[in-house]
Design an enzyme around this catalytic site. Structure first.
Site, PDB file in Angstrom:
ATOM      1  CG  ASP A  67      -0.360  -0.137   2.526  1.00 46.02           C
ATOM      2  OD1 ASP A  67       0.887  -0.175   2.610  1.00 46.02           O
ATOM      3  OD2 ASP A  67      -1.106  -0.222   3.522  1.00 46.02           O
ATOM      4  CB  SER A  68       4.555   1.710  -0.049  1.00 44.87           C
ATOM      5  OG  SER A  68       4.782   0.546  -0.838  1.00 44.87           O
ATOM      6  CG  ASP A 110       0.570  -4.114   2.148  1.00 45.71           C
ATOM      7  OD1 ASP A 110       0.822  -5.011   2.974  1.00 45.71           O
ATOM      8  OD2 ASP A 110       1.351  -3.184   1.909  1.00 45.71           O
ATOM      9  CE  LYS A 139       3.144  -5.878   4.029  1.00 46.46           C
ATOM     10  NZ  LYS A 139       2.744  -4.792   4.996  1.00 46.46           N
ATOM     11  CD  GLU A 141       0.598  -1.517   8.048  1.00 50.15           C
ATOM     12  OE1 GLU A 141       1.115  -1.169   6.978  1.00 50.15           O
ATOM     13  OE2 GLU A 141       0.229  -0.701   8.931  1.00 50.15           O
ATOM     14  CD  GLU A 208       8.104  -0.127   7.831  1.00 49.60           C
ATOM     15  OE1 GLU A 208       8.312   0.989   7.316  1.00 49.60           O
ATOM     16  OE2 GLU A 208       7.119  -0.840   7.557  1.00 49.60           O
TER      17      GLU A 208
END
EC number: 2.1.2.11
Length: 293
Positions: A67-68, A110, A139, A141, A208
Site C-alpha cells: 500500500d506504499s 497488502d 499482508k 498490519e 519494520e
C-alpha cells in the site's frame, strides 16, 4: 501480435524469462527450505507489470504489492488513503506481468487501511478480492488483535504475512515514523505479539524499524514464521525494500535503512540483481549503517 510470454509491444518489451529448468516457482515450502539452508529471502515492492517482470527476472523471490503505492504512485501523504480497489488493480497488473514472463516470484498484496479491522468476515472478503486478482498471500498490519483474523484467514486457505514494528497505516497513532520496540517493555510486547501471530498461522512477518538485536531474537523465536526486515538489521530471514527507494527515484530523502543500488549499477535490472546478491551474501543491510541497535 501473439501473446507469448516474451512478445514485444508497441510500448516496450517485458524481459524474457530464464530457461524453465532453472526456475522453480517460489512457494511457502520452498521459502522454508531456503531458511533451513541459511539462504536469505529477498523481497521488493512492485506496482506494475514491467517492474514486477524485471524484479522476477533479476531473481527476487517475493514481490510485495504494497500500500506504499499510495505515496509512491499516487502522491498521498501516507498509506491511509489507499483503497481495496486500488490494491486489486495494482495486484492484477503485477500478476499479469509475472504471467507474461513465466515468472516464479511469490506475490504478496497488502490489505489496505479499513479493509480488515471491522470483522474477520470483512477481512476474508477483502483477502478474496486480492487473491482473485492474482496474489498468493495477503499482508496485514497490527499486533495481537489481528491474531484471530489471521487464524480465520489461514483456516480458509488464505496465506498471511503479518507486520509488526512501525506499521504505516497507524503512523499517526505511533507519533510518526519512529523505531519501535525500544526498551524492555516495548520489546516484550513485540515478542508476545509475534508469538501470537505465529501461533495463529502467519507464515511470514515483516519487521519494520525494529532494533537489530530484537529482530534477531524474534527470528530465532519464530521457526514457523519467516521474518522479513526493513530497517531491522541483518538478523532476519529476509529483507524487503520499496523498489523506488532502492533505485534512488523517490521524491525525498531516502530512509536510513535504504541503499541506492542504482547509483553503481547503471540499469534497473542491474540494480535489482545487485540488491539480491548483497542480501544473499550478507552485505546488505550493514548493521552499522542501515539499522538501529
Amino acid at each position: 501480435m501473439t501473446d507469448s510470454p516474451t512478445a514485444g509491444t508497441p510500448y516496450g518489451t517485458l524481459p524474457p524469462a530464464s530457461p524453465l529448468p532453472q526456475r522453480r516457482p517460489v512457494s511457502l515450502p520452498r521459502l522454508a527450505q531456503m531458511r533451513e539452508a541459511g539462504e536469505k529471502i529477498t523481497m521488493l515492492t512492485a506496482y506494475d507489470a514491467t517492474f514486477a517482470a524485471v524484479a522476477d527476472a533479476a531473481g527476487v523471490e517475493c514481490i510485495l504489492v504494497g500500500d506504499s503505492l499510495g505515496m509512491v504512485c499516487q502522491g498521498l501523504p501516507s498509506t491511509v488513503g489507499v483503497t481495496l480497489e486500488h490494491m486489486a488493480y495494482h495486484t492484477a497488473s503485477v500478476a499479469r506481468g509475472l504471467h507474461r514472463v513465466q515468472g516464479t516470484a511469490w506475490l504478496i498484496a497488502d490489505l489496505p487501511y479499513g479493509s480488515y479491522a471491522e470483522s474477520r468476515e470483512q477481512a476474508l472478503r477483502s483477502a478474496c478480492q486480492l487473491m482473485q486478482a492474482g496474489a498468493h498471500m495477503v499482508k496485514l498490519e497490527g499486533g495481537g488483535w489481528t491474531a484471530p483474523t489471521v487464524q480465520f484467514l489461514v483456516e480458509r486457505g488464505v496465506p498471511v504475512c503479518a507486520h509488526l514494528g512501525l506499521t504505516p497505516q497507524t503512523v499517526h497513532a505511533l507519533g510518526g515514523y519512529r523505531v519501535q520496540g525500544k526498551g524492555d517493555q516495548a520489546a516484550q510486547q513485540l515478542r508476545r505479539q509475534a508469538l501470537e501471530l505465529q501461533d495463529a498461522g502467519a507464515a511470514m512477518l515483516v519487521l519494520e524499524m525494529v532494533p537489530t538485536p530484537l529482530a534477531r531474537d524474534l527470528t530465532q523465536a519464530l521457526p514457523r514464521c519467516h521474518t522479513i526486515g526493513i530497517g531491522a538489521g541483518s538478523g532476519t530471514a529476509g529483507q524487503v525494500l520499496v523498489m523506488h527507494d532502492m533505485l534512488g527515484i523517490n521524491l525525498g530523502k531516502n530512509p536510513k535503512f535504504v541503499h541506492d543500488f542504482m547509483r553503481d549499477a547503471g540499469s534497473v535490472r542491474g540494480a535489482i540483481e545487485a540488491y539480491v546478491q548483497a542480501v544473499k551474501q550478507g552485505r546488505f543491510p550493514d548493521d552499522a549503517l542501515h539499522a538501529w541497535n
